[in-house]
Write an enzyme that holds these catalytic residues in place. Sequence first.
Site, PDB file in Angstrom:
ATOM      1  N   ASN A   1      -3.305   2.574  13.718  1.00 20.86           N
ATOM      2  CA  ASN A   1      -3.094   3.930  14.227  1.00 20.86           C
ATOM      3  C   ASN A   1      -2.737   4.844  13.051  1.00 20.86           C
ATOM      4  O   ASN A   1      -1.662   4.720  12.468  1.00 20.86           O
ATOM      5  CB  ASN A   1      -1.959   3.895  15.259  1.00 20.86           C
ATOM      6  CG  ASN A   1      -1.684   5.251  15.878  1.00 20.86           C
ATOM      7  OD1 ASN A   1      -2.182   6.269  15.412  1.00 20.86           O
ATOM      8  ND2 ASN A   1      -0.874   5.260  16.924  1.00 20.86           N
TER       9      ASN A   1
ATOM     10  N   CYS B   1       0.245  12.463  16.627  1.00 19.64           N
ATOM     11  CA  CYS B   1      -1.115  11.892  16.675  1.00 19.64           C
ATOM     12  C   CYS B   1      -2.139  12.873  17.234  1.00 19.64           C
ATOM     13  O   CYS B   1      -3.336  12.731  16.999  1.00 19.64           O
ATOM     14  CB  CYS B   1      -1.150  10.621  17.523  1.00 19.64           C
ATOM     15  SG  CYS B   1      -0.052   9.347  16.947  1.00 19.64           S
TER      16      CYS B   1
ATOM     17  N   HIS C   1      -8.425   8.225  20.762  1.00 16.79           N
ATOM     18  CA  HIS C   1      -7.334   7.925  19.833  1.00 16.79           C
ATOM     19  C   HIS C   1      -7.260   6.412  19.654  1.00 16.79           C
ATOM     20  O   HIS C   1      -7.352   5.644  20.619  1.00 16.79           O
ATOM     21  CB  HIS C   1      -6.026   8.451  20.428  1.00 16.79           C
ATOM     22  CG  HIS C   1      -4.842   8.220  19.560  1.00 16.79           C
ATOM     23  ND1 HIS C   1      -4.853   8.477  18.203  1.00 16.79           N
ATOM     24  CD2 HIS C   1      -3.593   7.763  19.841  1.00 16.79           C
ATOM     25  CE1 HIS C   1      -3.664   8.184  17.696  1.00 16.79           C
ATOM     26  NE2 HIS C   1      -2.883   7.742  18.671  1.00 16.79           N
TER      27      HIS C   1
HETATM   28  N1  COA Z   1       5.114  -9.550  16.202  1.00 18.37           N
HETATM   29  C1  COA Z   1       5.419 -10.626  16.955  1.00 18.37           C
HETATM   30  N2  COA Z   1       6.092 -10.542  18.118  1.00 18.37           N
HETATM   31  C2  COA Z   1       6.471  -9.304  18.519  1.00 18.37           C
HETATM   32  C3  COA Z   1       6.201  -8.152  17.768  1.00 18.37           C
HETATM   33  C4  COA Z   1       5.496  -8.313  16.561  1.00 18.37           C
HETATM   34  N3  COA Z   1       5.171  -7.265  15.768  1.00 18.37           N
HETATM   35  N4  COA Z   1       6.704  -7.087  18.406  1.00 18.37           N
HETATM   36  C5  COA Z   1       7.274  -7.543  19.525  1.00 18.37           C
HETATM   37  N5  COA Z   1       7.145  -8.892  19.595  1.00 18.37           N
HETATM   38  C6  COA Z   1       7.593  -9.787  20.675  1.00 18.37           C
HETATM   39  C7  COA Z   1       8.734  -9.187  21.465  1.00 18.37           C
HETATM   40  O1  COA Z   1       9.965  -9.481  20.861  1.00 18.37           O
HETATM   41  C8  COA Z   1       8.567  -9.864  22.787  1.00 18.37           C
HETATM   42  O2  COA Z   1       9.079 -11.184  22.705  1.00 18.37           O
HETATM   43  P1  COA Z   1       9.799 -11.869  23.973  1.00 18.37           P
HETATM   44  O3  COA Z   1       8.726 -11.950  25.033  1.00 18.37           O
HETATM   45  O4  COA Z   1      10.218 -13.185  23.433  1.00 18.37           O
HETATM   46  O5  COA Z   1      10.916 -10.946  24.349  1.00 18.37           O
HETATM   47  C9  COA Z   1       7.062 -10.018  22.958  1.00 18.37           C
HETATM   48  O6  COA Z   1       6.525  -9.905  21.614  1.00 18.37           O
HETATM   49  C10 COA Z   1       6.454  -8.937  23.808  1.00 18.37           C
HETATM   50  O7  COA Z   1       6.942  -7.657  23.386  1.00 18.37           O
HETATM   51  P2  COA Z   1       6.481  -6.324  24.086  1.00 18.37           P
HETATM   52  O8  COA Z   1       7.137  -5.182  23.386  1.00 18.37           O
HETATM   53  O9  COA Z   1       6.651  -6.441  25.583  1.00 18.37           O
HETATM   54  O10 COA Z   1       4.927  -6.355  23.753  1.00 18.37           O
HETATM   55  P3  COA Z   1       3.780  -5.416  24.288  1.00 18.37           P
HETATM   56  O11 COA Z   1       2.738  -6.235  24.899  1.00 18.37           O
HETATM   57  O12 COA Z   1       4.309  -4.230  25.035  1.00 18.37           O
HETATM   58  O13 COA Z   1       3.183  -4.858  22.925  1.00 18.37           O
HETATM   59  C11 COA Z   1       3.133  -2.870  21.627  1.00 18.37           C
HETATM   60  C12 COA Z   1       3.971  -4.038  22.080  1.00 18.37           C
HETATM   61  C13 COA Z   1       3.984  -1.990  20.703  1.00 18.37           C
HETATM   62  C14 COA Z   1       1.959  -3.402  20.855  1.00 18.37           C
HETATM   63  C15 COA Z   1       2.652  -2.082  22.863  1.00 18.37           C
HETATM   64  O14 COA Z   1       3.739  -1.792  23.708  1.00 18.37           O
HETATM   65  C16 COA Z   1       1.988  -0.821  22.499  1.00 18.37           C
HETATM   66  O15 COA Z   1       0.962  -0.812  21.854  1.00 18.37           O
HETATM   67  N6  COA Z   1       2.518   0.311  22.949  1.00 18.37           N
HETATM   68  C17 COA Z   1       1.965   1.588  22.645  1.00 18.37           C
HETATM   69  C18 COA Z   1       2.343   1.963  21.272  1.00 18.37           C
HETATM   70  C19 COA Z   1       1.510   3.047  20.728  1.00 18.37           C
HETATM   71  O16 COA Z   1       0.317   2.999  20.805  1.00 18.37           O
HETATM   72  N7  COA Z   1       2.154   4.053  20.154  1.00 18.37           N
HETATM   73  C20 COA Z   1       1.521   5.119  19.528  1.00 18.37           C
HETATM   74  C21 COA Z   1       0.979   6.045  20.547  1.00 18.37           C
HETATM   75  S1  COA Z   1       0.276   7.379  19.713  1.00 18.37           S
END
Ligand code: COA
Length: 333
Positions: free
Chosen positions: A290, A115, A260
């Site tokens: 993204n 990225c 970003h």
């Molecule tokens: N749709 C629905 N539910 C989802 C899901 C989706 N796409 N992905 C995960 N879940 C669920 C999980 O299973 C979890 O359920 P549970 O509470 O029953 O266990 C719940 O949602 C929370 O999951 P979690 O992974 O803790 O969510 P989060 O708030 O951390 O959000 C991201 C996940 C990926 C959106 C977040 O971590 C994120 O944006 N991280 C950075 C990623 C990024 O930007 N990467 C690129 C950098 S360049």
Amino acid sequence: MSKVRSQILSIAANSGDVVVTNDDLAKVIDTNDEWIVKRTGIRERRYIEDGTYWSDMVMPAVEKALDDAKTKPEEIGLIVTGTLTGDLEMPSAAGLIQARLGVMGAGAFNLQAACSGFLYSVTVADRFIRCEPDLKVLVVGGDAVSRIMDKMDRSTAVLFGDGGGAAVMGANTSGDGRGILSSRIYSSGEHGAMLYLSADNGADIKYGYRKPGEEMPPRTVQMRGNEVFKIAVHSMERASIEVLEEAGIDKDDIDVIVPHQANIRIIQTLASRLGVDMERVYVNVDRFGNTSAGTIPLALTEAVEQGMVKEGSTVLMPVFGGGLTWGVTLMKW
Ligand code: COA
């Protein structure tokens, strides 16, 4: 004598043509619009069409950037391209752009910083131009992430889209102060397992990213989202402060942050830690998701077109990506 500064002379962007909404994704994977909007701020993303390639997406931006900078392809002395998703392994994506422009002689190479690829490339161009002020550099960044993700994996499929852009960079010797004020790049390969793309040759097992016997689709982005979230905010905050200090610019003097675009919550947290109001932050993650190395050119192009970034604006651009890589560029537009 005035100090030579490198400057982005023009910026243009393009994205995939196929709009994919959260509801479209919810038809094939276990997710829903409400979850995606609440956790990421993304409403839709764009994919390139089947049968087209990364270069087909970025070439309109390359041509527009050259036109806007009133620069002929043959005036470009160097092409630097940040992408993970070039059409071929060799020639490089930069070499293929050079071929499509029909120019001979310019140096052309890719750099791989996920990225962060566009801002890494801007930083390389900045250093080249300050050594060689007559040089015009074409910087291209962007990714067709739809080609390297598992569309059935909801932990990544909801986040990414396809987009990219191009900038023509050259020297500003006028002494008016416009151009790159400070630009830094960073990397932390030891955290690579948090966000990586395998070469499908077993090396991810060698490095402990994947357990022997653990199956995953070949050559798809793998991510530990929670860990990436925290390190992304912290790294971009610290790097922004370093770059501001180096340039002697106070946080209050930032006119616009063009960050970003990975997740609205990352953007909001970063802005709040830097003490910058969201009104001064450009956001389009809702429409593009993204796009990896494409986020900065897509956002900067729109921010300029909409008049949010205008001549003389002090613009901070923090970026974070796989690898792990990150960087910040501060410029006076
Ligand atoms: N749709 C629905 N539910 C989802 C899901 C989706 N796409 N992905 C995960 N879940 C669920 C999980 O299973 C979890 O359920 P549970 O509470 O029953 O266990 C719940 O949602 C929370 O999951 P979690 O992974 O803790 O969510 P989060 O708030 O951390 O959000 C991201 C996940 C990926 C959106 C977040 O971590 C994120 O944006 N991280 C950075 C990623 C990024 O930007 N990467 C690129 C950098 S360049």
